[in-house]
Design a protein around this motif. Structure first.
Motif, mmCIF file in Angstrom:
data_model
loop_
_atom_site.group_PDB
_atom_site.id
_atom_site.type_symbol
_atom_site.label_atom_id
_atom_site.label_comp_id
_atom_site.label_asym_id
_atom_site.label_seq_id
_atom_site.Cartn_x
_atom_site.Cartn_y
_atom_site.Cartn_z
ATOM 1 N N GLU A 1 -18.784 42.029 10.140
ATOM 2 C CA GLU A 1 -18.785 43.493 10.023
ATOM 3 C C GLU A 1 -19.077 43.964 8.609
ATOM 4 O O GLU A 1 -19.673 45.019 8.412
ATOM 5 C CB GLU A 1 -17.457 44.064 10.512
ATOM 6 C CG GLU A 1 -17.488 45.564 10.629
ATOM 7 C CD GLU A 1 -16.238 46.124 11.251
ATOM 8 O OE1 GLU A 1 -16.181 47.344 11.388
ATOM 9 O OE2 GLU A 1 -15.318 45.377 11.593
ATOM 10 N N GLN B 1 -16.834 36.753 16.179
ATOM 11 C CA GLN B 1 -15.923 37.854 16.443
ATOM 12 C C GLN B 1 -15.704 38.121 17.943
ATOM 13 O O GLN B 1 -15.907 39.230 18.431
ATOM 14 C CB GLN B 1 -16.423 39.128 15.759
ATOM 15 C CG GLN B 1 -16.552 38.969 14.257
ATOM 16 C CD GLN B 1 -16.953 40.253 13.589
ATOM 17 O OE1 GLN B 1 -16.389 41.289 13.861
ATOM 18 N NE2 GLN B 1 -17.920 40.178 12.691
ATOM 19 N N THR C 1 -14.713 46.084 22.428
ATOM 20 C CA THR C 1 -13.345 45.591 22.263
ATOM 21 C C THR C 1 -12.728 44.942 23.494
ATOM 22 O O THR C 1 -11.737 44.237 23.356
ATOM 23 C CB THR C 1 -12.424 46.733 21.790
ATOM 24 O OG1 THR C 1 -12.542 47.825 22.694
ATOM 25 C CG2 THR C 1 -12.802 47.193 20.384
ATOM 26 N N ALA C 2 -13.261 45.163 24.691
ATOM 27 C CA ALA C 2 -12.675 44.545 25.888
ATOM 28 C C ALA C 2 -13.680 44.570 27.027
ATOM 29 O O ALA C 2 -14.620 45.368 27.026
ATOM 30 C CB ALA C 2 -11.399 45.276 26.297
ATOM 31 N N GLY D 1 -22.859 44.508 19.105
ATOM 32 C CA GLY D 1 -22.167 43.446 19.807
ATOM 33 C C GLY D 1 -23.048 42.833 20.875
ATOM 34 O O GLY D 1 -24.214 43.184 21.023
ATOM 35 N N ARG E 1 -22.785 46.560 13.480
ATOM 36 C CA ARG E 1 -21.714 46.436 14.465
ATOM 37 C C ARG E 1 -22.253 46.177 15.871
ATOM 38 O O ARG E 1 -21.539 46.320 16.850
ATOM 39 C CB ARG E 1 -20.859 47.698 14.439
ATOM 40 C CG ARG E 1 -20.136 47.879 13.118
ATOM 41 C CD ARG E 1 -19.530 49.249 12.961
ATOM 42 N NE ARG E 1 -18.613 49.605 14.016
ATOM 43 C CZ ARG E 1 -17.293 49.675 13.884
ATOM 44 N NH1 ARG E 1 -16.737 49.410 12.724
ATOM 45 N NH2 ARG E 1 -16.531 50.034 14.886
ATOM 46 N N ASP F 1 -12.894 50.971 18.693
ATOM 47 C CA ASP F 1 -12.068 51.241 17.513
ATOM 48 C C ASP F 1 -12.521 52.487 16.748
ATOM 49 O O ASP F 1 -12.100 52.717 15.631
ATOM 50 C CB ASP F 1 -12.046 50.031 16.584
ATOM 51 C CG ASP F 1 -13.415 49.724 15.986
ATOM 52 O OD1 ASP F 1 -14.432 50.243 16.487
ATOM 53 O OD2 ASP F 1 -13.470 48.958 15.015
ATOM 54 N N THR G 1 -13.918 39.150 21.200
ATOM 55 C CA THR G 1 -12.815 40.070 21.458
ATOM 56 C C THR G 1 -12.243 39.914 22.856
ATOM 57 O O THR G 1 -11.102 40.296 23.092
ATOM 58 C CB THR G 1 -13.232 41.539 21.256
ATOM 59 O OG1 THR G 1 -14.381 41.813 22.059
ATOM 60 C CG2 THR G 1 -13.544 41.816 19.803
ATOM 61 N N ASP G 2 -13.027 39.372 23.793
ATOM 62 C CA ASP G 2 -12.515 39.218 25.152
ATOM 63 C C ASP G 2 -13.376 38.236 25.922
ATOM 64 O O ASP G 2 -14.558 38.034 25.593
ATOM 65 C CB ASP G 2 -12.509 40.573 25.872
ATOM 66 C CG ASP G 2 -11.487 40.653 27.006
ATOM 67 O OD1 ASP G 2 -10.830 39.632 27.303
ATOM 68 O OD2 ASP G 2 -11.334 41.733 27.589
ATOM 69 N N GLN H 1 -18.631 39.786 22.274
ATOM 70 C CA GLN H 1 -18.567 39.753 20.821
ATOM 71 C C GLN H 1 -18.471 41.179 20.292
ATOM 72 O O GLN H 1 -19.303 42.019 20.627
ATOM 73 C CB GLN H 1 -19.803 39.076 20.221
ATOM 74 C CG GLN H 1 -19.892 37.622 20.554
ATOM 75 C CD GLN H 1 -20.983 36.905 19.785
ATOM 76 O OE1 GLN H 1 -20.744 35.806 19.369
ATOM 77 N NE2 GLN H 1 -22.149 37.472 19.583
ATOM 78 N N TYR H 2 -17.484 41.418 19.469
ATOM 79 C CA TYR H 2 -17.304 42.712 18.822
ATOM 80 C C TYR H 2 -18.564 43.075 18.029
ATOM 81 O O TYR H 2 -19.050 44.195 18.087
ATOM 82 C CB TYR H 2 -16.087 42.637 17.894
ATOM 83 C CG TYR H 2 -15.847 43.850 17.050
ATOM 84 C CD1 TYR H 2 -15.126 44.920 17.551
ATOM 85 C CD2 TYR H 2 -16.332 43.915 15.744
ATOM 86 C CE1 TYR H 2 -14.898 46.042 16.765
ATOM 87 C CE2 TYR H 2 -16.098 45.026 14.960
ATOM 88 C CZ TYR H 2 -15.386 46.091 15.478
ATOM 89 O OH TYR H 2 -15.156 47.196 14.713
#
Length: 134
Positions: A41, A19, A72-73, A48, A46, A89, A21-22, A35-36
């Motif tokens: 999930e 996963q 997320t980033a 990361g 959750r 999120d 994400t950036d 990693q998210y």
């Protein structure tokens, strides 16, 4: 992740992530992968992680879990720190974390190497002590 060469050929640059994400590079060529979550999930976890990949391919986990979740980033700051949007999120719970990359967690293979080296050193020392006692 793939590397695309100027001539268009592609090679695997890094793999084994969950996963993503950036990603971002720092000023010395390290790649950071965010990693998210470290697990799917649907498993309910959750947590990361932020992983540094050096130009030679060496991986170092900068942070995993410890409050990093639903990441997320990321952005590499001018100060050399990594800034991560955490809980990106989750309405009303989002935050930006500043992560000092100088404080890292070695990958498990590195720790295993240190433990093996220490065990061999202790064994060698014990054998020398016994040979001097005889």
């Amino acid at each position: 992740m793939f590397r695309v060469e100027p001539d268009g050929t592609t090679t695997v640059y890094a793999d084994g992530f969950t996963q993503l994400t950036d990603v971002a590079f720092d000023s010395v060529g390290n790649l950071y992968a965010l990693q998210y979550a470290n697990q799917p999930e649907w498993q309910g976890v959750r947590d990361g992680s932020l992983i540094q990949i050096a130009p030679d391919g060496t991986r170092t986990t900068v942070i995993s879990g410890n409050g990093l979740e639903a990441a997320t980033a990321l952005s590499v700051g001018l100060d050399g720190a990594i800034y991560v949007s955490n809980r990106g999120d989750l309405p009303g719970q989002g935050q930006v974390l500043r992560i000092d990359i100088k404080k890292t967690v070695p990958e498990p293979t590195f720790i295993l190497g240190i433990l093996t080296f220490a065990a061999l050193g202790i064994n060698s020392f014990s054998q020398r002590q016994r040979s001097h006692e005889v």
